[in-house]
Scaffold this active site. Structure first.
Site, PDB file in Angstrom:
ATOM      1  N   SER A 155     -10.856   3.770  -7.292  1.00 27.04           N
ATOM      2  CA  SER A 155     -10.644   3.514  -8.717  1.00 27.04           C
ATOM      3  C   SER A 155     -11.848   2.769  -9.280  1.00 27.04           C
ATOM      4  CB  SER A 155      -9.400   2.652  -8.914  1.00 27.04           C
ATOM      5  OG  SER A 155      -9.308   2.220 -10.263  1.00 27.04           O
ATOM      6  N   TYR A 204      -4.619  -4.901  -6.879  1.00 24.76           N
ATOM      7  CA  TYR A 204      -4.846  -3.446  -6.834  1.00 24.76           C
ATOM      8  C   TYR A 204      -6.346  -3.143  -6.783  1.00 24.76           C
ATOM      9  CZ  TYR A 204      -5.307   1.278  -8.858  1.00 24.76           C
ATOM     10  OH  TYR A 204      -5.668   2.584  -9.105  1.00 24.76           O
TER      11      TYR A 204
HETATM   12  P1  NAP Z   1       1.161   8.314  -9.772  1.00 26.87           P
HETATM   13  O1  NAP Z   1       1.348   9.270 -10.897  1.00 26.87           O
HETATM   14  O2  NAP Z   1       1.842   6.990  -9.830  1.00 26.87           O
HETATM   15  O3  NAP Z   1       1.578   9.063  -8.416  1.00 26.87           O
HETATM   16  C1  NAP Z   1       1.570   8.376  -7.225  1.00 26.87           C
HETATM   17  C2  NAP Z   1       1.903   9.309  -6.092  1.00 26.87           C
HETATM   18  O4  NAP Z   1       1.772   8.577  -4.862  1.00 26.87           O
HETATM   19  C3  NAP Z   1       3.321   9.823  -6.141  1.00 26.87           C
HETATM   20  O5  NAP Z   1       3.310  11.150  -5.648  1.00 26.87           O
HETATM   21  C4  NAP Z   1       4.060   8.913  -5.167  1.00 26.87           C
HETATM   22  O6  NAP Z   1       5.166   9.545  -4.527  1.00 26.87           O
HETATM   23  C5  NAP Z   1       2.983   8.675  -4.141  1.00 26.87           C
HETATM   24  N1  NAP Z   1       3.157   7.452  -3.360  1.00 26.87           N
HETATM   25  C6  NAP Z   1       3.155   6.168  -3.796  1.00 26.87           C
HETATM   26  N2  NAP Z   1       3.315   5.335  -2.759  1.00 26.87           N
HETATM   27  C7  NAP Z   1       3.412   6.104  -1.652  1.00 26.87           C
HETATM   28  C8  NAP Z   1       3.605   5.826  -0.280  1.00 26.87           C
HETATM   29  N3  NAP Z   1       3.718   4.571   0.179  1.00 26.87           N
HETATM   30  N4  NAP Z   1       3.676   6.859   0.578  1.00 26.87           N
HETATM   31  C9  NAP Z   1       3.543   8.130   0.147  1.00 26.87           C
HETATM   32  N5  NAP Z   1       3.378   8.455  -1.152  1.00 26.87           N
HETATM   33  C10 NAP Z   1       3.317   7.452  -2.032  1.00 26.87           C
HETATM   34  O7  NAP Z   1      -0.375   7.984  -9.510  1.00 26.87           O
HETATM   35  P2  NAP Z   1      -1.740   8.594 -10.066  1.00 26.87           P
HETATM   36  O8  NAP Z   1      -2.049   7.909 -11.327  1.00 26.87           O
HETATM   37  O9  NAP Z   1      -1.728  10.073  -9.977  1.00 26.87           O
HETATM   38  O10 NAP Z   1      -2.736   7.988  -8.967  1.00 26.87           O
HETATM   39  C11 NAP Z   1      -3.163   8.689  -7.819  1.00 26.87           C
HETATM   40  C12 NAP Z   1      -4.293   7.883  -7.211  1.00 26.87           C
HETATM   41  O11 NAP Z   1      -5.310   7.713  -8.179  1.00 26.87           O
HETATM   42  C13 NAP Z   1      -3.892   6.478  -6.787  1.00 26.87           C
HETATM   43  O12 NAP Z   1      -4.522   6.136  -5.580  1.00 26.87           O
HETATM   44  C14 NAP Z   1      -4.408   5.614  -7.917  1.00 26.87           C
HETATM   45  O13 NAP Z   1      -4.676   4.300  -7.482  1.00 26.87           O
HETATM   46  C15 NAP Z   1      -5.655   6.363  -8.294  1.00 26.87           C
HETATM   47  N6  NAP Z   1      -6.128   6.089  -9.648  1.00 26.87           N
HETATM   48  C16 NAP Z   1      -5.354   6.350 -10.734  1.00 26.87           C
HETATM   49  C17 NAP Z   1      -5.844   6.068 -12.003  1.00 26.87           C
HETATM   50  C18 NAP Z   1      -5.061   6.324 -13.253  1.00 26.87           C
HETATM   51  O14 NAP Z   1      -5.502   5.896 -14.332  1.00 26.87           O
HETATM   52  N7  NAP Z   1      -3.928   6.993 -13.183  1.00 26.87           N
HETATM   53  C19 NAP Z   1      -7.115   5.503 -12.143  1.00 26.87           C
HETATM   54  C20 NAP Z   1      -7.871   5.249 -11.017  1.00 26.87           C
HETATM   55  C21 NAP Z   1      -7.372   5.543  -9.778  1.00 26.87           C
HETATM   56  P3  NAP Z   1       6.670   9.338  -5.080  1.00 26.87           P
HETATM   57  O15 NAP Z   1       6.615   9.808  -6.504  1.00 26.87           O
HETATM   58  O16 NAP Z   1       7.516  10.167  -4.206  1.00 26.87           O
HETATM   59  O17 NAP Z   1       6.934   7.852  -4.995  1.00 26.87           O
END
Ligand code: NAP
Length: 249
Positions: free
Chosen positions: A144, A158
């Site tokens: 991130s 985080y």
């Molecule tokens: P999201 O919509 O919250 O989705 C998170 C996913 O991770 C869901 O499929 C969830 O599964 C799964 N998950 C969470 N904890 C888990 C665990 N302990 N074991 C297995 N699966 C788990 O997140 P996102 O925004 O797409 O983010 C994806 C990645 O991008 C993350 O690493 C996040 O830190 C990074 N990121 C996001 C952003 C942003 O602005 N969105 C920015 C920078 C980086 P369930 O739904 O089944 O719980």
């Protein structure tokens, strides 16, 4: 054509979902990992199959080492030798200042974001490394922009966990470069996903987007494109690299 078998952790929604759909379209056989939302994961699998692709979904909490090991064994049995890993699953918690953090919360965030990424990478390397009879492969860690920016007053825990993911990327890339495995990271900025609701502010991207150089948030599909490129043979001489995708921030 090369038979790509790719695991995407946290593939049930957001960036993981978009990545699964794009890689399936590019011919990868996909394993979608999720923690709890089975219906969402099965919906992604159904969509991939409808479009002529191949996918399975496996529930495993990546913070739990035994569940991760069992997941990789199931992939061995059902799909064959893994060629790609997208370490995407990640969590954040309610926005807070450092004064409000406690050890339990910090440990929870690190268990998924750091330990989970390490253990998944370990299991992937065991299968991909030339010295273990593997065919090589590629790993993309989803870090991130927070690792550079620190996420003050929101979630420094985080941000620090993503700093650890960056260091994992560098160290692992060097360890396995001669084993046919490339390891890279993407560092997204503000992307429209449901993750911000978990931090207590579903409308966070729209609140801050005007402060970004590009004046807009990013879409999960834009991050997926970068992940797909880093996994592909087109990036064959790229390892230990970071692709910042934060609209210029
Ligand atoms: P999201 O919509 O919250 O989705 C998170 C996913 O991770 C869901 O499929 C969830 O599964 C799964 N998950 C969470 N904890 C888990 C665990 N302990 N074991 C297995 N699966 C788990 O997140 P996102 O925004 O797409 O983010 C994806 C990645 O991008 C993350 O690493 C996040 O830190 C990074 N990121 C996001 C952003 C942003 O602005 N969105 C920015 C920078 C980086 P369930 O739904 O089944 O719980």
């Amino acid at each position: 054509m090369k038979n790509n078998i790719t695991l995407i952790t946290g593939g049930s929604r957001g960036i993981g979902r978009a990545t699964a759909l794009l890689l399936a379209q590019k011919g990868h056989t996909i394993c979608i990992n999720y923690r709890s939302q089975q219906a969402r994961a099965e919906e992604v699998v159904a969509l991939i199959r409808q479009r002529g692709g191949s996918a399975i979904a496996i529930a495993a909490d990546i913070a739990d080492e035994e569940q991760v090991v069992a997941m990789f064994q199931q992939i061995d049995r059902q799909l064959g030798p893994l060629t790609g890993l997208v370490n995407n699953a990640g969590i954040l918690q309610q926005q807070a200042s450092i004064e409000q953090l406690d050890a339990r919360r910090i440990a929870t965030v690190f268990a998924t974001n750091v330990s989970g990424s390490f253990i998944c990478a370990r299991e992937a390397v065991k299968r991909m490394a030339l010295r273990h009879g593997g065919q090589g492969g590629a790993i993309v860690n989803v870090s991130s922009a927070a690792s550079r920016l620190g996420a003050p007053h929101e979630y420094v825990d985080y941000a620090a966990s993503k700093g650890a993911v960056d260091t994992l990327t560098t160290g692992l890339a060097l360890e396995v470069a001669a084993q046919g495995i490339r390891v890279n990271a993407v560092r997204p900025g503000l992307i429209y996903t449901e993750m911000h609701a978990d931090g207590g502010e579903p409308g966070r991207v729209d609140r801050v987007k005007d402060n970004l150089p590009m004046k807009r948030g990013g879409q999960p599909e834009e991050v997926a494109q970068a992940i797909a490129w880093l996994l592909s043979d087109e990036a064959s001489y790229v390892t230990g690299s970071f692709l910042d995708m934060a609209g210029g921030r």
